[in-house]
Design a protein around this motif. Structure first.
Motif, PDB file in Angstrom:
ATOM      1  N   SER A 277       0.786  -1.189   0.024  1.00 14.72           N
ATOM      2  CA  SER A 277      -0.017  -0.105   0.003  1.00 14.72           C
ATOM      3  C   SER A 277       0.888   1.192   0.137  1.00 14.72           C
ATOM      4  O   SER A 277       0.729   2.276  -0.466  1.00 14.72           O
ATOM      5  N   ALA A 281       0.910   4.046  -2.875  1.00 14.50           N
ATOM      6  CA  ALA A 281       0.507   5.446  -2.490  1.00 14.50           C
ATOM      7  C   ALA A 281       1.509   6.292  -3.276  1.00 14.50           C
ATOM      8  O   ALA A 281       1.197   7.525  -3.782  1.00 14.50           O
ATOM      9  N   ASN A 286      -0.659   8.759  -4.116  1.00 15.05           N
ATOM     10  CA  ASN A 286      -1.820   8.752  -2.983  1.00 15.05           C
ATOM     11  C   ASN A 286      -1.384   9.104  -1.682  1.00 15.05           C
ATOM     12  O   ASN A 286      -1.741   8.415  -0.608  1.00 15.05           O
ATOM     13  N   ILE A 288      -1.414  11.346   0.976  1.00 13.89           N
ATOM     14  CA  ILE A 288      -2.380  12.534   1.400  1.00 13.89           C
ATOM     15  C   ILE A 288      -1.842  13.424   2.591  1.00 13.89           C
ATOM     16  O   ILE A 288      -1.398  12.838   3.471  1.00 13.89           O
ATOM     17  N   ARG A 310      -1.355  10.986   5.623  1.00 12.07           N
ATOM     18  CA  ARG A 310      -1.963   9.756   5.546  1.00 12.07           C
ATOM     19  C   ARG A 310      -1.728   8.889   3.944  1.00 12.07           C
ATOM     20  O   ARG A 310      -1.068   9.649   3.092  1.00 12.07           O
ATOM     21  N   LYS A 312      -3.250   6.514   0.859  1.00 12.71           N
ATOM     22  CA  LYS A 312      -4.715   5.837   0.293  1.00 12.71           C
ATOM     23  C   LYS A 312      -4.245   4.485  -0.334  1.00 12.71           C
ATOM     24  O   LYS A 312      -3.353   4.345  -1.154  1.00 12.71           O
ATOM     25  N   ASN A 313      -4.870   3.367  -0.025  1.00 10.73           N
ATOM     26  CA  ASN A 313      -4.424   2.054  -0.343  1.00 10.73           C
ATOM     27  C   ASN A 313      -5.199   1.603  -1.513  1.00 10.73           C
ATOM     28  O   ASN A 313      -6.150   2.674  -2.097  1.00 10.73           O
ATOM     29  N   ASN A 316      -8.946   2.489  -1.874  1.00 10.81           N
ATOM     30  CA  ASN A 316      -9.471   3.817  -1.542  1.00 10.81           C
ATOM     31  C   ASN A 316      -9.743   3.890  -0.090  1.00 10.81           C
ATOM     32  O   ASN A 316     -10.338   5.127   0.310  1.00 10.81           O
ATOM     33  N   GLU A 317      -9.135   3.175   0.702  1.00  8.79           N
ATOM     34  CA  GLU A 317      -9.288   3.270   2.298  1.00  8.79           C
ATOM     35  C   GLU A 317      -8.000   3.995   2.821  1.00  8.79           C
ATOM     36  O   GLU A 317      -6.891   4.276   2.194  1.00  8.79           O
ATOM     37  N   ILE A 318      -8.173   5.041   3.633  1.00 10.74           N
ATOM     38  CA  ILE A 318      -7.484   5.914   4.339  1.00 10.74           C
ATOM     39  C   ILE A 318      -6.597   5.245   5.364  1.00 10.74           C
ATOM     40  O   ILE A 318      -7.188   4.764   6.217  1.00 10.74           O
ATOM     41  N   SER A 508      -8.163  18.529   5.085  1.00  9.17           N
ATOM     42  CA  SER A 508      -7.369  18.586   3.860  1.00  9.17           C
ATOM     43  C   SER A 508      -7.419  20.004   3.363  1.00  9.17           C
ATOM     44  O   SER A 508      -6.250  20.455   2.374  1.00  9.17           O
TER      45      SER A 508
END
Length: 515
Positions: A277, A281, A286, A288, A310, A312-313, A316-318, A508
């Motif tokens: 992941s 990212a 990805n 973030i 953070r 994102k995998n 789309n999970e944080i 964000s």
């Protein structure tokens, strides 16, 4: 005194009878406090008597001197214990500080620092195993009921687990970790006894209703990881239990005992998945960034922001740093995450009128070429006067020379320096004093702030550190300010800034935060 009109009784009032006769019968007479002589004025005979005017005052002075001496003597007797007390005060403060460091601030149980120090001496854990009890639904409980309720839940969970010590002689001790984990030191006798205890503990705790208030109650969702009972002399008991716990969480297993045969094949599968992941990212941009506001307690305005990473995998999970940062540090991907954070945060804040901070670890600082890269990016985006570099105290203070060299370079560029999580470890205060000319901010660790308005030990420790910072010209920031009561308390202590969910959650886009 006219001899023709002398009144002997008057003379006797001021002198003894013997002295009076001597005065009257002699042309010159002298005593302890007088002198007399005959004289003739206008054919009149007089006795001139000169008497000490301040005799009574001298006696009074002597009495006062005696009184002062007595007061000084008694004060000396009284002040000796006070002097001894204040002479020992630094040691008492240090002991309180050390005690605070090894105590979980919410549950009051001994924490992971204490457990790890105990584990260094294998004999303390001979014939014992470590059982980790993880509360899976803590984040959900926090988001629904808030931090105050979560603290109450953790206290009750600690009390419930501790109660088993009364009925099970193998239950030796309990510890509490910051990330919703309880550790049990358990004397291992046989496998059946261990199975019986862990199943009883698991079933009881998951079926006990914990009251939050009159209208709300919750149940715990647990996972248990257990160190290897076949190797009771291992120094890696805690690590074994943690690996078993990680694997159990990944595979949704309620209770798992560490088995060395599955270490390389299965336990690392979770790490490999997270590592993938991280790589995804980085490759797909990805990484973030979120930003959390820092509030000036005096001006009552938001003046700064901390940058938080953070990823994102593929689903789309944080993912948050506590789930991937340690794995990233063990791989070659960690520095790429740092570079991505620097690039994105500098670009975001280059046209904004706020200070912003980035977190750097010792791994970043010592990497070859990193300082030059950071210098280049600071100049490229023109953010030197806005940038605050946060260095984690528990990782960095022991590496004094490298840190000093790095922060000296950053200060020459015009950046500010903050020491993060101060009070989370056994900090070397001498290093802080030595580096004080470079340090602009010290951020109190959240464990010292979270319950400071009702924890006198936290108040004492924060007060001591605050006094040190004031003396050295260092401004202070309180993290984990989660409610109005805490905000008012840290403000009353003179802490300069506050950061936490009560001020703002990480966002964000900082324009979405009400000013």
């Amino acid at each position: 005194m006219n001899l023709n009109t002398i009144n002997n009784s008057t003379l006797y009032n001021d002198f003894s009878k013997r002295e009076a006769k001597r005065i009257l019968n002699n042309n010159l007479s002298q005593g302890k406090d007088f002198i007399s002589t005959f004289t003739n004025i206008n054919n009149q005979n007089y006795i001139l008597i000169l008497k000490m005017k301040y005799k009574n005052q001298n006696l009074s002075i002597r009495d006062s001197q005696n009184f002062i001496f007595i007061v000084i003597f008694l004060s000396f007797i009284i002040l000796i214990p006070l002097a001894i007390y204040f002479a020992n005060l630094p040691d008492k403060v240090l002991k309180e500080y050390e005690k605070k460091l090894i105590t979980h601030n919410i549950t009051g149980l001994k924490n992971s620092i204490y457990l790890e120090k105990k584990l260094e001496k294998t004999k303390n854990f001979a014939n014992s195993i470590i059982i980790l009890v993880y509360i899976n639904n803590c984040k959900k409980l926090q988001s629904v009921y808030g931090y105050t309720a979560l603290n109450k839940i953790l206290k009750e969970a600690g009390r419930l687990i501790s109660s088993y010590k009364e009925n099970d002689p193998n239950f030796d001790d309990i510890y509490s970790f910051e990330n919703n984990i309880f550790a049990i030191k358990y004397k291992y006798s046989d496998e059946n006894q261990l199975i019986k205890f862990t199943q009883l503990l698991f079933n009881d705790l998951e079926n006990i209703e914990i009251l939050i208030d009159k209208n709300s109650s919750v149940y715990l969702d647990l996972t248990l990881g257990i160190s290897n009972p076949q190797n009771l002399n291992s120094k890696n008991k805690l690590h074994e239990a943690q690996m078993a716990l990680d694997y159990a969480i990944e595979k949704r297993i309620d209770i798992l005992v560490y088995d060395p045969n599955i270490k390389s094949k299965d336990i690392n599968s979770l790490n490999l998945k997270i590592l993938k992941s991280i790589k995804t990212a980085i490759d797909k941009d990805n990484v973030i960034l979120h930003y959390q506001a820092i509030y000036n307690n005096r001006t009552q305005k938001i003046e700064k922001f901390e940058t938080l990473m953070r990823i994102k995998n593929s689903k789309n999970e944080i993912l948050y740093p506590n789930s991937f940062m340690d794995i990233a540090k063990d791989s070659k991907k960690y520095n790429k995450l740092t570079y991505a954070m620097i690039e994105k945060s500098f670009k975001y804040f280059q046209d904004k009128d706020y200070e912003f901070s980035i977190n750097l670890s010792f791994l970043d600082i010592v990497e070859k070429g990193f300082t030059k890269y950071l210098e280049y990016k600071i100049n490229e985006y023109g953010v030197a006067k806005k940038l605050v570099i946060e260095i984690v105290e528990s990782e960095s203070i022991s590496n004094y020379k490298e840190i000093k060299r790095f922060i000296s370079t950053m200060k020459e560029l015009g950046c500010k320096i903050a020491i993060d999580d101060f009070g989370s470890g056994y900090a070397n205060f001498q290093h802080i004093i030595s580096l004080s000319q470079y340090i602009d901010y010290i951020k109190f660790d959240g464990s010292l702030i979270r319950n400071i308005h009702k924890d006198r030990k936290s108040q004492l420790l924060v007060g001591v550190i605050k006094f040190l910072c004031d003396s050295l010209g260092i401004r202070t920031i309180a993290e984990f300010v989660e409610d109005e009561e805490t905000l008012k308390f840290v403000d009353s202590m003179g802490i300069n800034y506050s950061q936490g969910y009560h001020i703002s959650k990480p966002v964000s886009n900082i324009e979405n935060i009400p000013q």
